[in-house]
Design a protein around this motif. Structure first.
Motif, PDB file in Angstrom:
ATOM      1  N   GLN A   1       0.808  -1.221   0.000  1.00 53.63           N
ATOM      2  CA  GLN A   1       0.000   0.000   0.000  1.00 53.63           C
ATOM      3  C   GLN A   1       0.843   1.273   0.000  1.00 53.63           C
ATOM      4  OE1 GLN A   1      -3.455  -0.142   2.684  1.00 53.63           O
ATOM      5  NE2 GLN A   1      -3.125  -2.330   2.904  1.00 53.63           N
ATOM      6  N   SER A   2       2.114   1.123  -0.340  1.00 55.74           N
ATOM      7  CA  SER A   2       2.975   2.311  -0.385  1.00 55.74           C
ATOM      8  C   SER A   2       3.053   2.894  -1.795  1.00 55.74           C
ATOM      9  CB  SER A   2       4.391   1.958   0.087  1.00 55.74           C
ATOM     10  OG  SER A   2       4.999   1.018  -0.788  1.00 55.74           O
ATOM     11  N   SER A   3       2.687   2.109  -2.822  1.00 56.04           N
ATOM     12  CA  SER A   3       2.777   2.612  -4.191  1.00 56.04           C
ATOM     13  C   SER A   3       1.732   3.699  -4.414  1.00 56.04           C
ATOM     14  CB  SER A   3       2.568   1.470  -5.202  1.00 56.04           C
ATOM     15  OG  SER A   3       1.305   0.885  -5.029  1.00 56.04           O
ATOM     16  N   GLU A   4       2.075   4.652  -5.244  1.00 58.06           N
ATOM     17  CA  GLU A   4       1.209   5.809  -5.468  1.00 58.06           C
ATOM     18  C   GLU A   4      -0.065   5.428  -6.199  1.00 58.06           C
ATOM     19  OE1 GLU A   4       1.383   9.912  -8.031  1.00 58.06           O
ATOM     20  OE2 GLU A   4       3.196   9.227  -7.037  1.00 58.06           O
ATOM     21  N   SER A   5       0.019   4.466  -7.147  1.00 51.94           N
ATOM     22  CA  SER A   5      -1.157   4.153  -7.938  1.00 51.94           C
ATOM     23  C   SER A   5      -1.085   2.731  -8.492  1.00 51.94           C
ATOM     24  CB  SER A   5      -1.306   5.150  -9.095  1.00 51.94           C
ATOM     25  OG  SER A   5      -0.135   5.132  -9.899  1.00 51.94           O
ATOM     26  N   LEU A   6      -2.283   2.232  -8.839  1.00 47.90           N
ATOM     27  CA  LEU A   6      -2.420   0.882  -9.386  1.00 47.90           C
ATOM     28  C   LEU A   6      -3.637   0.865 -10.294  1.00 47.90           C
ATOM     29  CD1 LEU A   6      -2.229  -2.526  -7.621  1.00 47.90           C
ATOM     30  CD2 LEU A   6      -4.433  -1.838  -8.531  1.00 47.90           C
ATOM     31  N   ALA A   7      -3.555   0.140 -11.402  1.00 45.76           N
ATOM     32  CA  ALA A   7      -4.714  -0.060 -12.270  1.00 45.76           C
ATOM     33  C   ALA A   7      -4.971  -1.558 -12.391  1.00 45.76           C
ATOM     34  CB  ALA A   7      -4.481   0.544 -13.649  1.00 45.76           C
ATOM     35  N   TYR A   8      -6.222  -1.947 -12.257  1.00 50.76           N
ATOM     36  CA  TYR A   8      -6.625  -3.355 -12.364  1.00 50.76           C
ATOM     37  C   TYR A   8      -7.608  -3.447 -13.529  1.00 50.76           C
ATOM     38  CZ  TYR A   8      -7.831  -8.050 -10.666  1.00 50.76           C
ATOM     39  OH  TYR A   8      -7.992  -9.428 -10.537  1.00 50.76           O
TER      40      TYR A   8
END
Length: 338
Positions: free
Chosen positions: A197-204
């Protein structure tokens, strides 16, 4: 002034709830240290939570001298939450239903398959679970469609289009009901369960069998909804593949891998997430390699997105529904660390 006082009280109560859930138990002093609230404030709020049954008192904590400290624990069975999702994979139509406690423990789950799904099938499952479990507080439902101000749009299930499902179930059951897009649920579930949960963004991005893709986008730990909750509807990207054709090309490895790669490159150029997850049963090992190669060939050096494949959305979807339902039970204000 009175309204601000109520809001502050709600936020303080949520801080104490969170502290107890994370630590398992605590004394007024330890909770004060964790939350930054005064011991007196913690004591007053804990008294209210004890009276409501949301918090329980344990055996007294050990002491090196003087009066032993009272210990408190969050009551995971204080409330129960009903979670559901509607899903279509090819000709298979599914309603998944489960009940969890406040700790996220699944108390019962059921996967029901139908030739067709309408309001009667949904009502039957809701009524069955509601009659079987006391203490239900919230219903959380995931649907394959756009949910805009409580109204479902562009849904795979025609009976839900234009239907105020949350309002209807709330009136039918008396339970608070929250509805969310399927891939938004899955994206936040994956973000919380599978990353630090430290990454700035994610796309699924999810490709249902013989269906149109959709994406859930998480930015700074929050779902990106967009102005009209249309964010993530990647099947409408102008990539030269009609929505009808998108449902038919998954068996054509060349066309499908090319279409997926273009979608990934488009999302990468606009959002540039740290990770892009691709999900669906059509991603054979050969298609995965083709997508990886096409993306690597066309993305600028140094800007190639990290791609992860997840065959089935179920686990991440359920995690997202848990988060959705538990959040509905919590303070309406999101507590963000800076």
């Amino acid at each position: 002034m009175a309204a601000n006082t109520v809001k502050i009280r709600q936020i303080n109560t949520e801080l104490i709830r969170s502290a107890l859930r994370q630590s398992g138990h605590g004394t007024k002093k330890s909770i004060s240290g964790t939350t930054g609230l005064s011991v007196a404030t913690c004591g007053n709020i804990l008294k209210e939570l004890l009276e409501s049954g949301e918090v329980l008192e344990m055996d007294l904590a050990g002491s090196t001298g003087g009066r032993p400290s009272r210990r408190f624990v969050y009551n995971q069975d204080y409330a129960r939450l009903l979670m559901m999702y509607l899903r279509q994979e090819g000709a298979e139509k599914i309603i998944y239903t489960s009940v969890i406690n406040m700790g996220g423990l699944v108390l019962r789950e059921e996967r029901s398959c139908f030739s067709e799904i309408g309001l009667a099938e949904l009502e039957s499952l809701v009524d069955s679970f509601c009659s079987s479990f006391a203490g239900l507080k919230v219903i959380g439902i995931g649907v394959p469609g756009v949910v805009n101000t409580g109204i479902i749009e562009l849904c795979d299930f025609d009976f839900l289009i234009g239907f105020p499902l949350a309002e209807y179930l709330q009136e039918r059951t008396g339970l608070e009901t929250v509805i969310e897009n399927d891939v938004n649920c899955t994206a936040i579930g994956y973000f919380r369960a599978e990353t630090d949960q430290s990454s700035e963004s994610l796309a699924y991005i999810y490709y249902p069998k013989e269906g149109n893709p959709g994406a859930g986008i998480v930015v700074n730990g929050r779902i990106l909804q967009g102005n009209s909750n249309f964010a993530g509807e990647v099947s409408y990207l102008p990539l030269g593949v009609s929505t009808d054709l998108q449902r038919k090309i998954q068996g054509d490895k060349g066309r499908f891998s090319n279409y997926v790669a273009k979608t990934v490159l488009s999302v990468n150029a606009i959002i540039n997430p740290g990770t892009i997850v691709l999900s669906g049963y059509s991603f054979t090992p050969e298609i995965r390699e083709l997508v990886l190669q096409k993306v690597a060939d066309e993305a600028p050096a140094g800007h190639v997105p990290g791609l992860i494949f997840q065959e089935d959305i179920h686990d991440s979807y359920v995690e997202g529904l848990k988060y959705l339902a538990l959040t509905k039970m919590s303070c309406e204000f999101e507590l963000v660390r800076k």
